[in-house]
Design an enzyme around this catalytic site. Structure first.
Site, mmCIF file in Angstrom:
data_model
loop_
_atom_site.group_PDB
_atom_site.id
_atom_site.type_symbol
_atom_site.label_atom_id
_atom_site.label_comp_id
_atom_site.label_asym_id
_atom_site.label_seq_id
_atom_site.Cartn_x
_atom_site.Cartn_y
_atom_site.Cartn_z
ATOM 1 N N SER A 145 0.835 -1.196 0.000
ATOM 2 C CA SER A 145 0.000 0.000 0.000
ATOM 3 C C SER A 145 0.874 1.252 0.000
ATOM 4 O O SER A 145 1.664 1.448 -0.914
ATOM 5 C CB SER A 145 -0.949 -0.045 1.197
ATOM 6 O OG SER A 145 -1.965 0.917 1.083
ATOM 7 N N HIS B 195 -7.543 -5.736 0.211
ATOM 8 C CA HIS B 195 -6.379 -4.842 0.198
ATOM 9 C C HIS B 195 -5.249 -5.333 1.103
ATOM 10 O O HIS B 195 -4.074 -5.114 0.795
ATOM 11 C CB HIS B 195 -6.815 -3.445 0.639
ATOM 12 C CG HIS B 195 -5.732 -2.416 0.585
ATOM 13 N ND1 HIS B 195 -5.166 -1.986 -0.600
ATOM 14 C CD2 HIS B 195 -5.072 -1.738 1.577
ATOM 15 C CE1 HIS B 195 -4.231 -1.082 -0.353
ATOM 16 N NE2 HIS B 195 -4.156 -0.905 0.958
ATOM 17 N N ASP C 36 -9.678 -5.635 -4.313
ATOM 18 C CA ASP C 36 -9.105 -4.570 -3.489
ATOM 19 C C ASP C 36 -10.060 -3.382 -3.494
ATOM 20 O O ASP C 36 -10.252 -2.728 -4.517
ATOM 21 C CB ASP C 36 -7.731 -4.160 -4.049
ATOM 22 C CG ASP C 36 -6.967 -3.228 -3.119
ATOM 23 O OD1 ASP C 36 -7.610 -2.464 -2.382
ATOM 24 O OD2 ASP C 36 -5.718 -3.283 -3.125
#
Length: 361
Positions: A215, A341, A303
């Site tokens: 991320s 995610h 995601d």
């Protein structure tokens, strides 16, 4: 004869009309009183969130540093009440250490050794862990996303998954996160990562060292890899980007929290343009044009934070720039796996996939 219903009927009709008019007046008065009795404090209570929500873009434009709070989320130090000095309470074969990355800044790090060395690691001190870095097992410098600390459950799972696959993992909390000192900044994060890289390289012998970003950490990984290459002429052995984005501006334009503001006519000017004014770029799409090390991009189809189209766009950019196309790989995980995610590290096939990419047995 006198007709019935003359004057009498007219009188009755008048009475009924008067009653109707009185009732209408009474109803109107009652309705007016109801409107007047709507509590002012209740109206204020309902309007306050709407006004606050509408004011956010303008506040961000006036004070762009506010954006760093939303992007870094380092104040959300979950899980709470963690003893960072005792990682063994959460994950085996792991020790805590601290590294001063520049004057006044010390970052906390967990070092997990390969599970094949688990029995030998029992009761060992930091010196043994440092010497173990030269055992020829590859070393991952793990760069987590925003919010939370190195003790977050999905990050602990990453240590377990890759440790069981015989990787060393060094997971740091950047400055301002967890028990690390200092204040968060993009350049500061790069300094922290490169200081840890130098520390590892001084101890790891011929072991491979790779950056693994998740991320927000994907932008930090490519920043550090690019700086190594451009300023030192050194290539990190590989970069793995999990749930990445192209740059922080694109990320802000796609994350769910900004959805309501995308309807604002001044969204780009008020919010997206303010990212640069706050000193945040994380330009992975520009960084990969410079890199030449093996690059693996991982993204889940479901995601809900950073859509896979961003990962695919980053892959296309890298593929176009790399001379050796075989060094770039993009792997997507089907929606049915439910990895979203944060949970690619929960996929049991992940270690084999990474080893295959790195040509490891």
């Amino acid at each position: 004869m006198r007709r019935r219903g003359g004057d009498g009927d007219s009188g009755d009709s008048g009475d009924i009309g008067d009653i109707g008019r009185a009732e209408r007046r009474h109803g109107t008065a009652r309705h007016g009183r109801a409107r007047r009795w709507w509590p002012p404090w209740l109206r204020s209570l309902l309007l306050a969130p709407l006004l606050s929500c509408a004011a956010v873009p303008f506040l961000i434009r006036l004070f762009p540093s506010l954006l760093t709070k939303f992007v870094y989320l380092n104040f959300l130090a979950f899980p709470f009440f963690v003893d960072f000095r005792r990682p063994e309470l959460l994950v085996n074969n792991t020790i805590n250490l601290y590294l001063t990355t520049e004057p006044g800044v010390t970052v906390g790090i967990w070092h997990t050794v390969p599970s094949s060395k688990g029995a030998e690691a029992q009761g060992k001190e930091q010196r043994w862990y440092e010497e173990a870095l030269a055992d020829a097992h590859p070393v991952i410098i793990y760069l987590h996303g925003n919010g939370g600390t190195r003790a977050a459950s999905h990050r602990v799972q990453f240590l377990k998954t890759m440790g069981a696959a015989d990787f060393h993992i060094l997971a740091l909390d950047y400055r301002g996160y967890g028990d690390s000192t200092g204040r968060p900044s993009e350049s500061g994060f790069t300094t922290d990562v490169l200081a840890l890289y130098d520390w590892v390289k001084a101890r790891s012998g011929n072991s491979s060292v790779l950056f693994w970003g998740h991320s927000l950490g994907t932008g930090i990984a490519t920043n550090a890899a690019r700086k190594l290459q451009e300023e030192r002429g050194v290539q990190v052995d590989a970069v793995v980007l999990e749930s990445p984005y192209t740059n922080i501006r694109d990320a802000a334009a796609n994350i769910p929290i900004t959805k309501i503001y995308r309807q604002f006519p001044g969204f780009e000017y008020l919010i997206l343009d303010s990212m640069a004014r706050a000193g945040m770029f994380f330009s992975s799409d520009e960084n990969v044009k410079v890199l030449d090390c093996p690059l693996l991009i991982l993204h889940a189809e479901d995601d809900g934070v950073l859509p896979p189209k961003l990962g695919h766009k980053l892959y296309e950019t890298a593929l176009k720039a790399y001379k050796d196309k075989s060094k770039v790989k993009f792997v997507t995980f089907p929606q049915k796996l439910g990895l979203g995610h944060d949970y690619i590290s929960f996929n049991p096939e992940l270690p084999a996939l990474v080893k295959d990419f790195l040509n490891m047995k």
